[in-house]
Design a protein around this motif. Structure first.
Motif, PDB file in Angstrom:
ATOM      1  N   ASP A  67     100.994 -17.962  11.019  1.00 18.82           N
ATOM      2  CA  ASP A  67     101.624 -17.889  12.713  1.00 18.82           C
ATOM      3  C   ASP A  67     102.312 -19.642  12.749  1.00 18.82           C
ATOM      4  O   ASP A  67     101.908 -20.523  12.093  1.00 18.82           O
ATOM      5  CB  ASP A  67      99.768 -17.627  13.058  1.00 18.82           C
ATOM      6  N   VAL A  68     102.749 -19.296  14.180  1.00 22.59           N
ATOM      7  CA  VAL A  68     103.503 -20.138  14.427  1.00 22.59           C
ATOM      8  C   VAL A  68     103.689 -20.036  16.590  1.00 22.59           C
ATOM      9  O   VAL A  68     104.090 -19.213  16.517  1.00 22.59           O
ATOM     10  CB  VAL A  68     105.047 -20.481  14.213  1.00 22.59           C
ATOM     11  N   SER A  69     103.599 -21.080  17.026  1.00 26.71           N
ATOM     12  CA  SER A  69     104.044 -21.272  18.016  1.00 26.71           C
ATOM     13  C   SER A  69     104.284 -22.625  18.234  1.00 26.71           C
ATOM     14  O   SER A  69     103.956 -23.706  17.839  1.00 26.71           O
ATOM     15  CB  SER A  69     102.257 -21.395  19.591  1.00 26.71           C
ATOM     16  N   GLY A  70     105.371 -22.596  19.198  1.00 27.29           N
ATOM     17  CA  GLY A  70     105.898 -23.844  19.323  1.00 27.29           C
ATOM     18  C   GLY A  70     106.852 -24.124  20.535  1.00 27.29           C
ATOM     19  O   GLY A  70     107.519 -23.008  20.469  1.00 27.29           O
ATOM     20  N   VAL A  71     107.855 -24.671  19.739  1.00 25.30           N
ATOM     21  CA  VAL A  71     109.981 -24.933  21.233  1.00 25.30           C
ATOM     22  C   VAL A  71     110.545 -24.908  20.413  1.00 25.30           C
ATOM     23  O   VAL A  71     110.489 -25.255  19.025  1.00 25.30           O
ATOM     24  CB  VAL A  71     109.658 -26.129  21.842  1.00 25.30           C
ATOM     25  N   VAL A  72     111.551 -24.427  20.126  1.00 26.94           N
ATOM     26  CA  VAL A  72     112.611 -24.105  19.843  1.00 26.94           C
ATOM     27  C   VAL A  72     113.299 -25.645  19.576  1.00 26.94           C
ATOM     28  O   VAL A  72     113.937 -26.435  20.411  1.00 26.94           O
ATOM     29  CB  VAL A  72     114.605 -23.392  20.128  1.00 26.94           C
ATOM     30  N   MET A  73     113.786 -26.127  18.773  1.00 26.12           N
ATOM     31  CA  MET A  73     114.561 -26.950  18.377  1.00 26.12           C
ATOM     32  C   MET A  73     116.083 -27.172  17.804  1.00 26.12           C
ATOM     33  O   MET A  73     117.053 -28.400  17.882  1.00 26.12           O
ATOM     34  CB  MET A  73     114.344 -27.985  16.514  1.00 26.12           C
ATOM     35  N   ALA A  74     116.287 -25.908  16.983  1.00 25.12           N
ATOM     36  CA  ALA A  74     117.684 -26.326  16.568  1.00 25.12           C
ATOM     37  C   ALA A  74     118.081 -24.570  16.451  1.00 25.12           C
ATOM     38  O   ALA A  74     116.967 -23.701  15.891  1.00 25.12           O
ATOM     39  CB  ALA A  74     118.123 -26.737  15.042  1.00 25.12           C
ATOM     40  N   PRO A  84     117.710 -23.817  22.488  1.00 24.03           N
ATOM     41  CA  PRO A  84     116.407 -25.090  22.252  1.00 24.03           C
ATOM     42  C   PRO A  84     116.381 -25.461  23.644  1.00 24.03           C
ATOM     43  O   PRO A  84     116.244 -24.975  24.599  1.00 24.03           O
ATOM     44  CB  PRO A  84     117.890 -26.331  22.190  1.00 24.03           C
ATOM     45  N   GLY A  85     114.969 -25.684  23.084  1.00 26.73           N
ATOM     46  CA  GLY A  85     113.881 -25.548  24.375  1.00 26.73           C
ATOM     47  C   GLY A  85     112.938 -24.628  25.207  1.00 26.73           C
ATOM     48  O   GLY A  85     111.593 -24.803  25.961  1.00 26.73           O
ATOM     49  N   ASP A  86     113.396 -24.045  24.158  1.00 26.48           N
ATOM     50  CA  ASP A  86     113.091 -21.875  24.366  1.00 26.48           C
ATOM     51  C   ASP A  86     111.319 -22.002  23.937  1.00 26.48           C
ATOM     52  O   ASP A  86     111.029 -22.518  22.998  1.00 26.48           O
ATOM     53  CB  ASP A  86     113.129 -20.949  24.022  1.00 26.48           C
ATOM     54  N   ARG A  87     110.307 -21.439  24.300  1.00 29.96           N
ATOM     55  CA  ARG A  87     108.817 -21.860  24.091  1.00 29.96           C
ATOM     56  C   ARG A  87     108.963 -20.632  23.296  1.00 29.96           C
ATOM     57  O   ARG A  87     109.111 -19.560  24.069  1.00 29.96           O
ATOM     58  CB  ARG A  87     107.806 -21.824  25.251  1.00 29.96           C
ATOM     59  N   VAL A  88     108.523 -20.890  21.862  1.00 21.49           N
ATOM     60  CA  VAL A  88     108.172 -19.766  20.588  1.00 21.49           C
ATOM     61  C   VAL A  88     107.328 -18.683  20.797  1.00 21.49           C
ATOM     62  O   VAL A  88     106.528 -19.585  20.454  1.00 21.49           O
ATOM     63  CB  VAL A  88     109.531 -19.286  20.416  1.00 21.49           C
ATOM     64  N   ILE A  89     106.793 -17.585  19.667  1.00 22.71           N
ATOM     65  CA  ILE A  89     106.286 -17.066  19.113  1.00 22.71           C
ATOM     66  C   ILE A  89     106.513 -16.206  17.931  1.00 22.71           C
ATOM     67  O   ILE A  89     107.407 -15.837  18.124  1.00 22.71           O
ATOM     68  CB  ILE A  89     104.506 -17.067  20.093  1.00 22.71           C
ATOM     69  N   ALA A  90     105.938 -16.405  16.579  1.00 16.05           N
ATOM     70  CA  ALA A  90     106.164 -15.933  15.538  1.00 16.05           C
ATOM     71  C   ALA A  90     105.054 -15.565  14.401  1.00 16.05           C
ATOM     72  O   ALA A  90     104.122 -16.290  14.413  1.00 16.05           O
ATOM     73  CB  ALA A  90     107.291 -16.056  15.023  1.00 16.05           C
ATOM     74  N   MET A  91     104.990 -14.662  14.382  1.00 10.11           N
ATOM     75  CA  MET A  91     103.975 -14.659  12.190  1.00 10.11           C
ATOM     76  C   MET A  91     105.245 -14.620  11.710  1.00 10.11           C
ATOM     77  O   MET A  91     106.203 -13.975  11.174  1.00 10.11           O
ATOM     78  CB  MET A  91     104.603 -12.948  12.399  1.00 10.11           C
ATOM     79  N   ALA A  92     105.044 -15.657  10.681  1.00  9.92           N
ATOM     80  CA  ALA A  92     106.671 -16.023   9.920  1.00  9.92           C
ATOM     81  C   ALA A  92     105.548 -16.517   8.704  1.00  9.92           C
ATOM     82  O   ALA A  92     104.679 -16.184   8.025  1.00  9.92           O
ATOM     83  CB  ALA A  92     107.298 -16.863  10.739  1.00  9.92           C
ATOM     84  N   ASP A  93     106.438 -17.244   8.204  1.00  4.60           N
ATOM     85  CA  ASP A  93     105.909 -17.826   6.757  1.00  4.60           C
ATOM     86  C   ASP A  93     105.962 -19.287   6.363  1.00  4.60           C
ATOM     87  O   ASP A  93     106.455 -20.044   7.793  1.00  4.60           O
ATOM     88  CB  ASP A  93     106.600 -17.559   5.315  1.00  4.60           C
ATOM     89  N   LEU A 106     112.577 -12.575  14.316  1.00  5.20           N
ATOM     90  CA  LEU A 106     110.849 -12.293  13.512  1.00  5.20           C
ATOM     91  C   LEU A 106     110.432 -13.164  15.708  1.00  5.20           C
ATOM     92  O   LEU A 106     109.449 -13.061  15.019  1.00  5.20           O
ATOM     93  CB  LEU A 106     110.461 -13.250  12.731  1.00  5.20           C
ATOM     94  N   LEU A 107     111.082 -13.162  15.976  1.00  3.03           N
ATOM     95  CA  LEU A 107     110.728 -14.343  16.814  1.00  3.03           C
ATOM     96  C   LEU A 107     110.664 -14.102  18.352  1.00  3.03           C
ATOM     97  O   LEU A 107     111.671 -12.910  18.454  1.00  3.03           O
ATOM     98  CB  LEU A 107     111.479 -15.898  16.951  1.00  3.03           C
ATOM     99  N   THR A 108     109.935 -13.861  19.608  1.00  6.50           N
ATOM    100  CA  THR A 108     110.028 -13.670  20.646  1.00  6.50           C
ATOM    101  C   THR A 108     109.228 -14.939  21.561  1.00  6.50           C
ATOM    102  O   THR A 108     108.834 -16.114  20.782  1.00  6.50           O
ATOM    103  CB  THR A 108     108.326 -12.513  21.053  1.00  6.50           C
ATOM    104  N   HIS A 109     109.368 -14.817  23.131  1.00 10.86           N
ATOM    105  CA  HIS A 109     109.437 -15.880  24.009  1.00 10.86           C
ATOM    106  C   HIS A 109     107.784 -15.752  23.744  1.00 10.86           C
ATOM    107  O   HIS A 109     107.570 -14.824  24.307  1.00 10.86           O
ATOM    108  CB  HIS A 109     110.008 -15.496  25.637  1.00 10.86           C
ATOM    109  N   ALA A 116     100.128 -22.350  24.895  1.00 12.28           N
ATOM    110  CA  ALA A 116     100.795 -22.654  23.473  1.00 12.28           C
ATOM    111  C   ALA A 116     100.275 -22.840  22.387  1.00 12.28           C
ATOM    112  O   ALA A 116     100.563 -22.121  20.951  1.00 12.28           O
ATOM    113  CB  ALA A 116     101.711 -23.526  23.386  1.00 12.28           C
ATOM    114  N   ILE A 117      99.433 -23.804  22.494  1.00 12.05           N
ATOM    115  CA  ILE A 117      98.818 -23.718  21.131  1.00 12.05           C
ATOM    116  C   ILE A 117      97.501 -22.918  20.802  1.00 12.05           C
ATOM    117  O   ILE A 117      97.431 -22.620  19.232  1.00 12.05           O
ATOM    118  CB  ILE A 117      97.634 -25.600  21.419  1.00 12.05           C
ATOM    119  N   ASP A 118      96.546 -22.582  21.776  1.00 15.48           N
ATOM    120  CA  ASP A 118      96.202 -21.394  21.451  1.00 15.48           C
ATOM    121  C   ASP A 118      96.250 -20.055  21.537  1.00 15.48           C
ATOM    122  O   ASP A 118      95.944 -19.241  20.762  1.00 15.48           O
ATOM    123  CB  ASP A 118      94.850 -20.854  22.696  1.00 15.48           C
TER     124      ASP A 118
END
Length: 303
Positions: A67-74, A84-93, A106-109, A116-118
């Motif tokens: 699981d990951v939640s965060g902000v696009v950096m590149a 960059p700057g978009d808030r995103v969430i994904a099931m990833a590795d 695999l990514l969605t806004h 974002a944390i929860d």
């Protein structure tokens, strides 16, 4: 970057927090995320311990996490839908890190109004519950489906999806949880640990099982001929004996559109996933130890 790595299989103590791990590089179709949080799932400790090594082999040293939640950096040169700057969430590795590389597909806004944390708690469990109901149990409108472990993270997602699909939902829980189960919005609830209640349970069209063991075996016998039994844990011993019941296991696959639907419902208050505790990434080993004991609820690791 900061990350938790494992160099061998074993107990929680094989997880090592490091603050100088080389960060991933964005490929043409890859998005680099500055993670704000990930979460701990049962599959994490099962992979770490080696119990699921056959199903999910690792190349050591390895970084766990789905699981990951965060902000696009590149972004890579071929990425079109994220900036960059978009808030995103994904099931990833490899999400036990403060920088995570995720293929764009695999990514969605992450919608505004969602913490974002929860939100980091939802990808794997929500998609497991979703696919348990829609893909494994193949629920249809008007069907009666029983979801075992309905108050667990995967169970809550399964109940939510089954209701949206137009099914009549029975929440399977422990007897002491019957009152709490009312908040799920299911049409009924049954105590899976009450032999009399189980004996009175009428046959159902489908079961979405998140518990396994003897409970799963008993529930399989409650499925009508022509019905379906979806499971996310261990195949019941009597699976081959129940003629006319389609039995299917689910291994959750990334599905950004369905994940976004969960995030939207989280924003709108129609779906909730309780988080029992927040712990820093550096305490990943302690989080694993808590999760293995059971009953600790959903744990989010913050960066």
């Amino acid at each position: 970057m900061k990350a938790v790595r494992m160099y061998q299989y074993g107990g929680p103590d094989v997880l090592t927090y490091e603050d100088d791990v080389p960060p991933p590089v964005a490929g043409p179709d890859t998005v680099l995320i500055r993670s704000v949080a990930t979460s701990v799932n049962p599959i994490d400790w099962k992979v770490r311990s080696g119990v699921r090594q056959k199903d999910f082999p690792l190349q050591l040293p390895a970084i766990l996490g789905k699981d990951v939640s965060g902000v696009v950096m590149a972004i890579g040169s071929e990425v079109r839908n994220f900036r960059p700057g978009d808030r995103v969430i994904a099931m990833a590795d490899a999400t036990y890190a403060d920088v995570v590389a995720v293929p764009e597909a695999l990514l969605t806004h992450l919608p505004d109004g969602v913490d974002a944390i929860d939100a980091a708690a939802i990808p794997l469990v929500s998609l497991t519950g979703d696919q348990l109901v829609r893909v494994a149990a193949k629920v249809a409108p008007g069907w009666t489906i029983l979801v075992s472990g309905a108050l667990g993270s995967v169970g809550r997602a399964a109940v939510h999806v089954a209701l949206k699909e137009g099914a009549k939902v029975i929440a399977g829980v422990r007897g002491r949880q019957l009152e709490e189960a009312e908040a799920l919005g299911a049409h009924a609830a049954v105590a899976l640990d009450d032999e009399d209640a189980m004996a009175r349970l009428e046959p159902v069209d489908a079961v979405a099982d998140t518990v396994g063991g003897e409970t799963a075996a008993r529930l399989l016998r409650k499925v009508k001929a022509g019905g379906r039994f979806g499971y996310a844990s261990v195949l019941p011993d009597n699976a081959a004996k129940e003629a006319g019941v389609e039995v299917s296991r689910v291994f959750a696959q990334p599905d950004p559109s369905r994940l976004r639907a969960f995030a939207d419902d989280l924003r709108d208050g129609t779906f909730t996933l309780p988080v029992s505790r927040h712990m820093p990434l550096s305490d990943a080993a302690a989080a694993h130890a808590l999760l293995e004991k059971g009953g600790g609820g959903k744990i989010v690791l913050t960066m």
